[in-house]
Design a protein around this motif. Structure first.
Motif, PDB file in Angstrom:
ATOM      1  N   HIS A  93     -94.410   2.658 -14.284  1.00  0.00           N
ATOM      2  CA  HIS A  93     -93.903   1.718 -13.291  1.00  0.00           C
ATOM      3  C   HIS A  93     -92.929   0.709 -13.897  1.00  0.00           C
ATOM      4  CE1 HIS A  93     -96.211   3.075  -9.870  1.00  0.00           C
ATOM      5  NE2 HIS A  93     -97.199   3.310 -10.703  1.00  0.00           N
ATOM      6  N   ALA A  94     -93.270   0.166 -15.045  1.00  0.00           N
ATOM      7  CA  ALA A  94     -92.435  -0.889 -15.641  1.00  0.00           C
ATOM      8  C   ALA A  94     -91.024  -0.387 -15.964  1.00  0.00           C
ATOM      9  CB  ALA A  94     -93.105  -1.438 -16.902  1.00  0.00           C
ATOM     10  N   ALA A  95     -90.893   0.915 -16.265  1.00  0.00           N
ATOM     11  CA  ALA A  95     -89.580   1.458 -16.633  1.00  0.00           C
ATOM     12  C   ALA A  95     -88.585   1.379 -15.473  1.00  0.00           C
ATOM     13  CB  ALA A  95     -89.721   2.904 -17.111  1.00  0.00           C
ATOM     14  N   PHE A  96     -89.107   1.258 -14.249  1.00  0.00           N
ATOM     15  CA  PHE A  96     -88.226   1.154 -13.084  1.00  0.00           C
ATOM     16  C   PHE A  96     -87.818  -0.287 -12.779  1.00  0.00           C
ATOM     17  CE2 PHE A  96     -90.168   5.301 -12.430  1.00  0.00           C
ATOM     18  CZ  PHE A  96     -89.109   6.061 -11.952  1.00  0.00           C
ATOM     19  N   VAL A  97     -88.400  -1.245 -13.462  1.00  0.00           N
ATOM     20  CA  VAL A  97     -88.029  -2.652 -13.252  1.00  0.00           C
ATOM     21  C   VAL A  97     -86.810  -2.942 -14.129  1.00  0.00           C
ATOM     22  CG1 VAL A  97     -88.771  -5.036 -13.369  1.00  0.00           C
ATOM     23  CG2 VAL A  97     -90.423  -3.239 -12.787  1.00  0.00           C
ATOM     24  N   LEU A  98     -85.669  -3.133 -13.500  1.00  0.00           N
ATOM     25  CA  LEU A  98     -84.400  -3.172 -14.222  1.00  0.00           C
ATOM     26  C   LEU A  98     -83.935  -4.589 -14.514  1.00  0.00           C
ATOM     27  CD1 LEU A  98     -82.610  -0.506 -12.018  1.00  0.00           C
ATOM     28  CD2 LEU A  98     -83.822  -0.136 -14.187  1.00  0.00           C
ATOM     29  N   PRO A  99     -83.244  -4.766 -15.649  1.00  0.00           N
ATOM     30  CA  PRO A  99     -82.533  -6.022 -15.866  1.00  0.00           C
ATOM     31  C   PRO A  99     -81.578  -6.277 -14.699  1.00  0.00           C
ATOM     32  CG  PRO A  99     -82.499  -4.675 -17.855  1.00  0.00           C
ATOM     33  CD  PRO A  99     -83.074  -3.819 -16.766  1.00  0.00           C
ATOM     34  N   LYS A 100     -81.334  -7.539 -14.397  1.00  0.00           N
ATOM     35  CA  LYS A 100     -80.537  -7.860 -13.214  1.00  0.00           C
ATOM     36  C   LYS A 100     -79.158  -7.193 -13.246  1.00  0.00           C
ATOM     37  CE  LYS A 100     -79.357 -11.281  -9.912  1.00  0.00           C
ATOM     38  NZ  LYS A 100     -77.934 -10.957  -9.836  1.00  0.00           N
ATOM     39  N   VAL A 131     -76.177  10.652  -5.742  1.00  0.00           N
ATOM     40  CA  VAL A 131     -77.546  11.147  -5.565  1.00  0.00           C
ATOM     41  C   VAL A 131     -78.159  10.572  -4.287  1.00  0.00           C
ATOM     42  CG1 VAL A 131     -79.875  11.182  -6.570  1.00  0.00           C
ATOM     43  CG2 VAL A 131     -77.874  11.577  -8.032  1.00  0.00           C
ATOM     44  N   LYS A 132     -77.861   9.295  -4.014  1.00  0.00           N
ATOM     45  CA  LYS A 132     -78.363   8.639  -2.798  1.00  0.00           C
ATOM     46  C   LYS A 132     -77.915   9.358  -1.528  1.00  0.00           C
ATOM     47  CE  LYS A 132     -79.068   3.650  -3.252  1.00  0.00           C
ATOM     48  NZ  LYS A 132     -78.316   2.399  -3.385  1.00  0.00           N
ATOM     49  N   GLU A 133     -76.728   9.927  -1.564  1.00  0.00           N
ATOM     50  CA  GLU A 133     -76.205  10.599  -0.365  1.00  0.00           C
ATOM     51  C   GLU A 133     -76.860  11.949  -0.144  1.00  0.00           C
ATOM     52  OE1 GLU A 133     -71.938  10.610  -0.658  1.00  0.00           O
ATOM     53  OE2 GLU A 133     -71.845   8.412  -0.702  1.00  0.00           O
ATOM     54  N   ILE A 134     -77.586  12.438  -1.145  1.00  0.00           N
ATOM     55  CA  ILE A 134     -78.202  13.766  -1.046  1.00  0.00           C
ATOM     56  C   ILE A 134     -79.729  13.689  -0.959  1.00  0.00           C
ATOM     57  CG2 ILE A 134     -78.482  15.991  -2.231  1.00  0.00           C
ATOM     58  CD1 ILE A 134     -75.684  15.435  -3.484  1.00  0.00           C
ATOM     59  N   PHE A 135     -80.325  12.740  -1.700  1.00  0.00           N
ATOM     60  CA  PHE A 135     -81.789  12.662  -1.779  1.00  0.00           C
ATOM     61  C   PHE A 135     -82.312  11.417  -1.053  1.00  0.00           C
ATOM     62  CE2 PHE A 135     -80.719  15.527  -5.172  1.00  0.00           C
ATOM     63  CZ  PHE A 135     -81.779  16.416  -5.228  1.00  0.00           C
ATOM     64  N   PRO A 136     -83.374  11.581  -0.277  1.00  0.00           N
ATOM     65  CA  PRO A 136     -83.956  10.418   0.423  1.00  0.00           C
ATOM     66  C   PRO A 136     -84.474   9.341  -0.533  1.00  0.00           C
ATOM     67  CG  PRO A 136     -84.881  12.479   1.256  1.00  0.00           C
ATOM     68  CD  PRO A 136     -84.062  12.835   0.057  1.00  0.00           C
ATOM     69  N   VAL A 137     -84.984   9.765  -1.681  1.00  0.00           N
ATOM     70  CA  VAL A 137     -85.513   8.807  -2.659  1.00  0.00           C
ATOM     71  C   VAL A 137     -84.644   8.852  -3.919  1.00  0.00           C
ATOM     72  CG1 VAL A 137     -87.486   8.189  -4.109  1.00  0.00           C
ATOM     73  CG2 VAL A 137     -87.874   9.136  -1.815  1.00  0.00           C
ATOM     74  N   THR A 138     -84.110   7.718  -4.314  1.00  0.00           N
ATOM     75  CA  THR A 138     -83.320   7.632  -5.543  1.00  0.00           C
ATOM     76  C   THR A 138     -83.826   6.448  -6.351  1.00  0.00           C
ATOM     77  OG1 THR A 138     -81.395   8.409  -4.312  1.00  0.00           O
ATOM     78  CG2 THR A 138     -80.984   7.499  -6.486  1.00  0.00           C
ATOM     79  N   ALA A 139     -83.980   6.635  -7.646  1.00  0.00           N
ATOM     80  CA  ALA A 139     -84.462   5.527  -8.470  1.00  0.00           C
ATOM     81  C   ALA A 139     -83.944   5.669  -9.895  1.00  0.00           C
ATOM     82  CB  ALA A 139     -85.991   5.489  -8.466  1.00  0.00           C
ATOM     83  N   LEU A 140     -83.734   4.542 -10.533  1.00  0.00           N
ATOM     84  CA  LEU A 140     -83.238   4.509 -11.906  1.00  0.00           C
ATOM     85  C   LEU A 140     -84.305   3.909 -12.809  1.00  0.00           C
ATOM     86  CD1 LEU A 140     -80.262   4.893 -13.304  1.00  0.00           C
ATOM     87  CD2 LEU A 140     -80.364   2.417 -13.488  1.00  0.00           C
ATOM     88  N   TYR A 141     -84.519   4.518 -13.962  1.00  0.00           N
ATOM     89  CA  TYR A 141     -85.416   3.897 -14.937  1.00  0.00           C
ATOM     90  C   TYR A 141     -84.796   3.933 -16.312  1.00  0.00           C
ATOM     91  CZ  TYR A 141     -87.246   8.711 -15.854  1.00  0.00           C
ATOM     92  OH  TYR A 141     -87.398  10.043 -16.162  1.00  0.00           O
ATOM     93  N   THR A 142     -85.373   3.165 -17.237  1.00  0.00           N
ATOM     94  CA  THR A 142     -84.766   3.008 -18.562  1.00  0.00           C
ATOM     95  C   THR A 142     -85.793   3.231 -19.678  1.00  0.00           C
ATOM     96  OG1 THR A 142     -85.239   0.647 -18.869  1.00  0.00           O
ATOM     97  CG2 THR A 142     -83.242   1.194 -17.629  1.00  0.00           C
ATOM     98  N   ALA A 143     -85.258   3.461 -20.865  1.00  0.00           N
ATOM     99  CA  ALA A 143     -86.083   3.537 -22.071  1.00  0.00           C
ATOM    100  C   ALA A 143     -85.242   3.092 -23.256  1.00  0.00           C
ATOM    101  CB  ALA A 143     -86.598   4.956 -22.285  1.00  0.00           C
ATOM    102  N   ASN A 144     -85.905   2.634 -24.310  1.00  0.00           N
ATOM    103  CA  ASN A 144     -85.213   2.182 -25.523  1.00  0.00           C
ATOM    104  C   ASN A 144     -85.085   3.331 -26.521  1.00  0.00           C
ATOM    105  OD1 ASN A 144     -86.479   1.054 -28.503  1.00  0.00           O
ATOM    106  ND2 ASN A 144     -84.398   0.504 -27.943  1.00  0.00           N
ATOM    107  N   ILE A 145     -83.845   3.739 -26.788  1.00  0.00           N
ATOM    108  CA  ILE A 145     -83.582   4.790 -27.772  1.00  0.00           C
ATOM    109  C   ILE A 145     -82.613   4.244 -28.809  1.00  0.00           C
ATOM    110  CG2 ILE A 145     -82.772   7.153 -28.111  1.00  0.00           C
ATOM    111  CD1 ILE A 145     -83.451   7.598 -25.098  1.00  0.00           C
ATOM    112  N   PRO A 146     -83.101   3.901 -30.011  1.00  0.00           N
ATOM    113  CA  PRO A 146     -82.285   3.164 -30.986  1.00  0.00           C
ATOM    114  C   PRO A 146     -81.000   3.873 -31.413  1.00  0.00           C
ATOM    115  CG  PRO A 146     -84.591   3.184 -31.667  1.00  0.00           C
ATOM    116  CD  PRO A 146     -84.487   4.072 -30.463  1.00  0.00           C
ATOM    117  N   THR A 147     -81.017   5.226 -31.468  1.00  0.00           N
ATOM    118  CA  THR A 147     -79.821   5.927 -31.957  1.00  0.00           C
ATOM    119  C   THR A 147     -78.833   6.265 -30.841  1.00  0.00           C
ATOM    120  OG1 THR A 147     -80.960   8.054 -31.827  1.00  0.00           O
ATOM    121  CG2 THR A 147     -81.004   6.906 -33.956  1.00  0.00           C
ATOM    122  N   TYR A 148     -79.133   5.869 -29.604  1.00  0.00           N
ATOM    123  CA  TYR A 148     -78.191   6.073 -28.496  1.00  0.00           C
ATOM    124  C   TYR A 148     -77.441   4.765 -28.242  1.00  0.00           C
ATOM    125  CZ  TYR A 148     -80.255  10.581 -27.010  1.00  0.00           C
ATOM    126  OH  TYR A 148     -80.688  11.887 -26.928  1.00  0.00           O
TER     127      TYR A 148
END
Lengths: 275, 275
Positions: free
Chosen positions: B261-268, B206-223
């Motif tokens: 905003h907080a969803a984009f702050v990732l565990p190390k 995605v980085k090679e195609i889009f100028p802006v790339t970002a990862l975010y997370t959420a808690n989904i218990p059944t996944y």
């Protein structure tokens, strides 16, 4: 033959993990202790049929229960851990140069013994000169302590068996007394999907005793729902007022200075539990 | 007799959920579809033996895949959902007044049919006048679209079976073409505990195609692992530059402007996957 460890995290939901072999199993004076070698998670400690820690994901819990309070307090010299006999929290606490002494009081010496034997990467720092590891009743230790600690961490099992007292309002009042006048504490407070009443009750109790109360979360795959909560009570310092850019570097795999703040930003349904 | 649904999320770890009864089970033209009534999670849709959504925790995934990109784009009039036949993402997209039209293309009409029948609270908005629900190949729809959409959401299954193409670099290039010149997209990209290679590869592509790339997370218990990731690629707008204080109110149970905003702050260890 295939062995699988299956844990009912609620009456109707749970996890299952393939087991290579059982390393140890015994009924201690306080709880059923099992050490399993698993395929996915490495060695795994369970107490009363609940996962306490695994070699692969232990870093999340141990880092988050230690670094968030220790970086909230400006000078955490004297630290107490109630429970935590696997030694993971001590290992993280000792990464902080400001800590002069860390006392650990776990009621079950067998947890300490078998963690040292089968979880050496977690338990390996319990013989550090700054660590004072005791087998005893953490509730009593708190009751007998006054104005001693800067930071207290409650690394307990669930509120069944030996840990029932560690979720009572009287215990939090005792913690307030055991802390210095600018002290703070953190306790693991289970997950918001299956234990929302517990989180709400603890929050209410802690709020009535401590001027600053805050809840934060972390993702722990082997714990129910994958979303764990930690409740902080503090007499003076606010965890959200920490300047993350000034924190000294420590080696971590989960905690970061940015996450120190982001961990306090709660999903709406968790926020709503605290109203 | 007790029925339990057990899903091996990896070869050696999984979840298990008590089942009241099977509501429907069939091999469609594309995948094995099962609808189960469970004790803990309400009705649950599985495809090829993997939980897709449950009545109890569906709000997390659907809110987070919809609101983060829609609030990142200042004027998301035309929206495309690839997959998403359960209707949950459409329901969330329609909470945004700025959206004039949302096209959904799912390859499997049976998913739409049985979601409407057994997951009405999730699927109930698919007949909205602003919704255009089509049974078809999302990959082909993307290939044939040019400069049409403001926001695209890829709500796919795992990269096995019909969804393999939806994790290829060619697909992301097609998305870039299908988007307007200031468009953006988000795709679900599995979990960092068991699928770290996938996340790293998608991020690189995605980085090679889009100028802006970002990862975010959420808690989904059944996944798997309880921690889900979403990868965003954007031509112009940056999700972290959104002024959360200006976002209009929408009814949610997980998403909040602060969590945007907080969803984009990732565990190390997740951050490290993106290097």
């Amino acid at each position: 033959m295939e062995l699988w460890y299956t844990e009912k995290q609620t009456d109707s939901f749970g996890i299952t993990a393939k087991v290579k072999r059982s390393l140890h199993s015994e009924q201690t004076d306080f709880q059923k202790l099992d050490m399993l070698e698993t395929e996915e998670w490495g060695n795994m400690l369970t107490l009363d049929g609940m996962v306490m820690t695994t070699e692969r994901d232990e870093f999340v819990y141990h880092e988050m229960v230690a670094h968030v309070p220790l970086f909230t307090h400006p000078n955490p010299e004297n630290v107490l851990i109630v429970g935590g006999g696997d030694g993971g929290v001590i290992r993280e606490v000792l990464k902080h140069d400001k800590v002069k002494k860390v006392v650990l009081v776990d009621i079950d010496g067998k947890v300490i013994e078998y963690s040292k034997k089968f979880l050496p990467a977690i338990a390996g720092m319990m013989d550090d000169p700054r660590a004072d590891v005791r087998v005893g009743d953490g509730f009593m230790h708190i009751a007998e302590s006054e104005n001693i600690y800067d930071v207290i961490m409650v690394d307990s099992t669930e509120p069944v068996g030996p840990a029932v007292n560690l979720f009572s309002k009287g215990f939090y009042a005792g913690i307030a007394k055991a802390l210095k006048e600018d002290g703070l504490f953190v306790a693991q407070t289970d997950n918001p999907w299956f234990k929302s009443d517990l989180i709400a009750q603890v929050n209410k109790d802690v709020k009535e005793i401590f001027p600053v109360t805050a809840l934060y979360t972390a993702n722990i795959p082997t714990y129910p729902s994958g979303l764990w909560t930690f409740t902080m009570g503090s007499k003076v310092y606010h965890p959200k007022e920490v300047d993350a850019s000034l924190l000294p570097h420590i080696e971590t795999k989960y905690y970061t200075p940015e996450l120190h703040h982001a961990a306090f930003v709660l999903p709406k349904f968790v926020q709503d539990l605290l109203k």
